[in-house]
Write a protein that holds these residues in place. Structure first.
Motif, PDB file in Angstrom:
ATOM      1  N   VAL A  29      37.016  33.808  41.329  1.00  0.00           N
ATOM      2  CA  VAL A  29      37.130  33.143  42.625  1.00  0.00           C
ATOM      3  C   VAL A  29      35.849  32.382  42.961  1.00  0.00           C
ATOM      4  O   VAL A  29      35.866  31.431  43.751  1.00  0.00           O
ATOM      5  CB  VAL A  29      37.456  34.171  43.737  1.00  0.00           C
ATOM      6  CG1 VAL A  29      36.232  35.000  44.092  1.00  0.00           C
ATOM      7  CG2 VAL A  29      38.007  33.482  44.987  1.00  0.00           C
ATOM      8  N   MET A  30      34.751  32.789  42.330  1.00  0.00           N
ATOM      9  CA  MET A  30      33.482  32.094  42.555  1.00  0.00           C
ATOM     10  C   MET A  30      33.574  30.617  42.178  1.00  0.00           C
ATOM     11  O   MET A  30      32.936  29.769  42.792  1.00  0.00           O
ATOM     12  CB  MET A  30      32.365  32.762  41.754  1.00  0.00           C
ATOM     13  CG  MET A  30      32.075  34.206  42.156  1.00  0.00           C
ATOM     14  SD  MET A  30      31.668  34.382  43.903  1.00  0.00           S
ATOM     15  CE  MET A  30      30.214  33.364  44.026  1.00  0.00           C
ATOM     16  N   VAL A  57      40.051  29.076  50.617  1.00  0.00           N
ATOM     17  CA  VAL A  57      40.504  29.876  49.476  1.00  0.00           C
ATOM     18  C   VAL A  57      41.442  30.985  49.953  1.00  0.00           C
ATOM     19  O   VAL A  57      42.468  31.271  49.324  1.00  0.00           O
ATOM     20  CB  VAL A  57      39.313  30.482  48.703  1.00  0.00           C
ATOM     21  CG1 VAL A  57      39.799  31.476  47.642  1.00  0.00           C
ATOM     22  CG2 VAL A  57      38.494  29.381  48.043  1.00  0.00           C
ATOM     23  N   ALA A  58      41.109  31.602  51.091  1.00  0.00           N
ATOM     24  CA  ALA A  58      41.949  32.670  51.642  1.00  0.00           C
ATOM     25  C   ALA A  58      43.335  32.136  51.994  1.00  0.00           C
ATOM     26  O   ALA A  58      44.361  32.768  51.696  1.00  0.00           O
ATOM     27  CB  ALA A  58      41.281  33.273  52.876  1.00  0.00           C
ATOM     28  N   GLU A  67      42.163  39.137  48.676  1.00  0.00           N
ATOM     29  CA  GLU A  67      41.380  40.333  48.972  1.00  0.00           C
ATOM     30  C   GLU A  67      39.910  40.140  48.641  1.00  0.00           C
ATOM     31  O   GLU A  67      39.033  40.636  49.358  1.00  0.00           O
ATOM     32  CB  GLU A  67      41.949  41.530  48.197  1.00  0.00           C
ATOM     33  CG  GLU A  67      43.279  42.016  48.719  1.00  0.00           C
ATOM     34  CD  GLU A  67      43.185  42.515  50.150  1.00  0.00           C
ATOM     35  OE1 GLU A  67      42.426  43.461  50.400  1.00  0.00           O
ATOM     36  OE2 GLU A  67      43.859  41.927  51.023  1.00  0.00           O
ATOM     37  N   ALA A  68      39.637  39.423  47.566  1.00  0.00           N
ATOM     38  CA  ALA A  68      38.239  39.194  47.169  1.00  0.00           C
ATOM     39  C   ALA A  68      37.475  38.425  48.234  1.00  0.00           C
ATOM     40  O   ALA A  68      36.347  38.779  48.593  1.00  0.00           O
ATOM     41  CB  ALA A  68      38.185  38.459  45.835  1.00  0.00           C
ATOM     42  N   VAL A  69      38.076  37.349  48.763  1.00  0.00           N
ATOM     43  CA  VAL A  69      37.373  36.551  49.771  1.00  0.00           C
ATOM     44  C   VAL A  69      37.496  37.171  51.159  1.00  0.00           C
ATOM     45  O   VAL A  69      36.601  37.008  51.992  1.00  0.00           O
ATOM     46  CB  VAL A  69      37.869  35.081  49.793  1.00  0.00           C
ATOM     47  CG1 VAL A  69      37.541  34.398  48.484  1.00  0.00           C
ATOM     48  CG2 VAL A  69      39.361  35.002  50.076  1.00  0.00           C
ATOM     49  N   ILE A 115      26.686  38.545  49.583  1.00  0.00           N
ATOM     50  CA  ILE A 115      27.958  39.125  50.042  1.00  0.00           C
ATOM     51  C   ILE A 115      29.137  38.538  49.284  1.00  0.00           C
ATOM     52  O   ILE A 115      29.986  39.274  48.760  1.00  0.00           O
ATOM     53  CB  ILE A 115      28.132  38.899  51.557  1.00  0.00           C
ATOM     54  CG1 ILE A 115      27.072  39.690  52.331  1.00  0.00           C
ATOM     55  CG2 ILE A 115      29.525  39.319  52.003  1.00  0.00           C
ATOM     56  CD1 ILE A 115      27.051  39.397  53.818  1.00  0.00           C
ATOM     57  N   ALA A 116      29.232  37.212  49.203  1.00  0.00           N
ATOM     58  CA  ALA A 116      30.382  36.573  48.546  1.00  0.00           C
ATOM     59  C   ALA A 116      30.446  36.933  47.075  1.00  0.00           C
ATOM     60  O   ALA A 116      31.507  37.308  46.548  1.00  0.00           O
ATOM     61  CB  ALA A 116      30.304  35.058  48.728  1.00  0.00           C
TER      62      ALA A 116
END
Length: 392
Positions: free
Chosen positions: A67-68, A79-80, A118-120, A328-329
């Motif tokens: 996702v990065m 992205v979300a 969920e990741a973001v 954090i990200a």
């Protein structure tokens, strides 16, 4: 309940988090309620096939660190929304491909959307919500999701009882609602996510090792519940779609009534004690799954298991208090990948064991819970990085 309803239409960052949670839970609820019956009755899957399905479902979770690369092109907010839309589409088309490989395909599509979301979402939550009341705020967001999940269960039950709705119809409408809410979120203003500029490279630090290990074990343990607790109800206790919907509805209601209190409880006693309570209770629940013979008691264990999931808020608050404010990200995506390492191969292996002796599967869950408890003893009372609390 009034707290989250007050924020729902404010078009604020917390409103966005609440709607993301609501949309996601509608799609996931529709999928969870009928997937075991759809797999067994329509597709003709065995326990081994479902183990393969669950392993395939977790591959996007293992790759969620990618996702990065998307974050280099667009904001976490965008992205979300994109991920939420993919999640909804994946669920909506599931019933239109009623074969083993069709089910595999739609599951992967749905899983890509879910895991990227969920990741973001974890990163967004960590940055938007205040540290001092983080547990309470997360409890409020989960309370909203649980309430809407409960309403979705009721709608599914009514649709089955009065309109004889098929799994295909349930998949379609739950996925459509999710995708529609994703489109609605496009009307929100773009929020500035970061108080501190985020690093975009992949980061692993020794000081986060306790969190990484608990995340890994939590992912392994959760997969046993997700993949096999529902299967136990269908195969051993012969739960119908309606019975499964009622079970999920009661679980959602129990979560709705308890999650806010659990969030406040975690803020009061601290992450270490809360996690230790969770792991001891889960060890007992998994052991009980292996021996239960009464379908009412089995359903009660499932409900208790769902309530205990709310204690994972403690791991998120531990993450917030230990992570460096500019990581954090990156750390959210990395930890989400770690959470899914075991999830890729464990359901497949346990699916093979399920065929010979289902009890072994739940004994493994109890052992993993005990391992998590031992790791939890090493959690420090104070945050590793006190500056994070001030900056985030």
């Amino acid at each position: 309940m009034n707290a989250w309803r007050h924020h729902l239409f404010s078009r604020s960052p917390i409103s966005m988090l609440i709607i993301i949670g609501i949309a996601s839970v509608i799609a996931n609820t529709g999928w969870r309620v009928v997937m075991n019956n759809f797999a067994v009755d329509t597709v003709g899957m065995t326990g081994a096939n479902i183990g393969v399905l669950q392993s395939i479902r977790e591959i996007p979770g293992l790759l969620s660190f990618t996702v990065m690369f998307l974050l280099m092109l667009m904001s976490e907010q965008r992205v979300a929304i994109l991920s939420l839309c993919v999640l909804g589409i994946g669920v909506a088309i599931t019933g239109y491909l009623p074969s083993i490989y069709g089910f595999y395909f739609t599951t992967v599509l749905f899983s890509i959307g879910f895991h990227y979301l969920e990741a973001v979402n974890r990163s967004l939550s960590t940055q938007v919500l205040e540290t001092e009341s983080f547990g309470q705020s997360m409890g409020m967001i989960r309370e909203a999701s649980s309430f809407i999940g409960l309403a979705t269960f009721i709608a599914i039950i009514l649709a089955i009882q009065f309109f004889d709705a098929s799994a295909k119809i349930i998949f379609f409408f739950c996925g459509l609602c999710c995708a529609a809410l994703a489109v609605y979120l496009l009307s929100f203003a773009h929020f500035k996510e970061h108080k501190v500029e985020q690093k975009n490279n992949i980061i692993l630090r020794k000081e986060y090792s306790v969190y990484y290990l608990l995340t890994f074990l939590g992912g392994a343990r959760r997969q046993i519940f997700v993949a096999f607790a529902g299967l136990l109800m269908v195969q051993k206790f012969h739960y119908s779609i309606t019975m499964m919907a009622v079970l999920f509805m009661i679980s959602s209601l129990a979560t709705t009534l308890t999650v806010a209190s659990i969030g406040r409880f975690i803020d009061r006693i601290g992450e270490k004690r809360a996690l230790m309570i969770e792991y001891v209770a889960l060890a007992v629940v998994f052991t009980s799954y292996a021996f239960v013979e009464n379908h009412y008691l089995a359903g009660g264990l499932y409900i208790l298991d769902s309530i205990l999931f709310s204690f994972t808020i403690a791991l998120v608050t531990y993450f917030k208090k230990t992570i460096r404010s500019d990581e954090i990200a990156s750390s959210s995506s990395v930890s989400f990948t770690i959470n899914h390492i075991a999830a890729v191969f464990l359901p497949f292996l346990l699916g093979l064991l399920w065929v010979s002796n289902y009890q072994i599967v739940f004994f493994c869950g109890a052992i993993i819970s005990c391992m998590s408890l031992m790791v939890a003893f090493s959690i420090k009372s104070e945050p590793l990085n006190s500056q994070t609390i001030k900056q985030v």
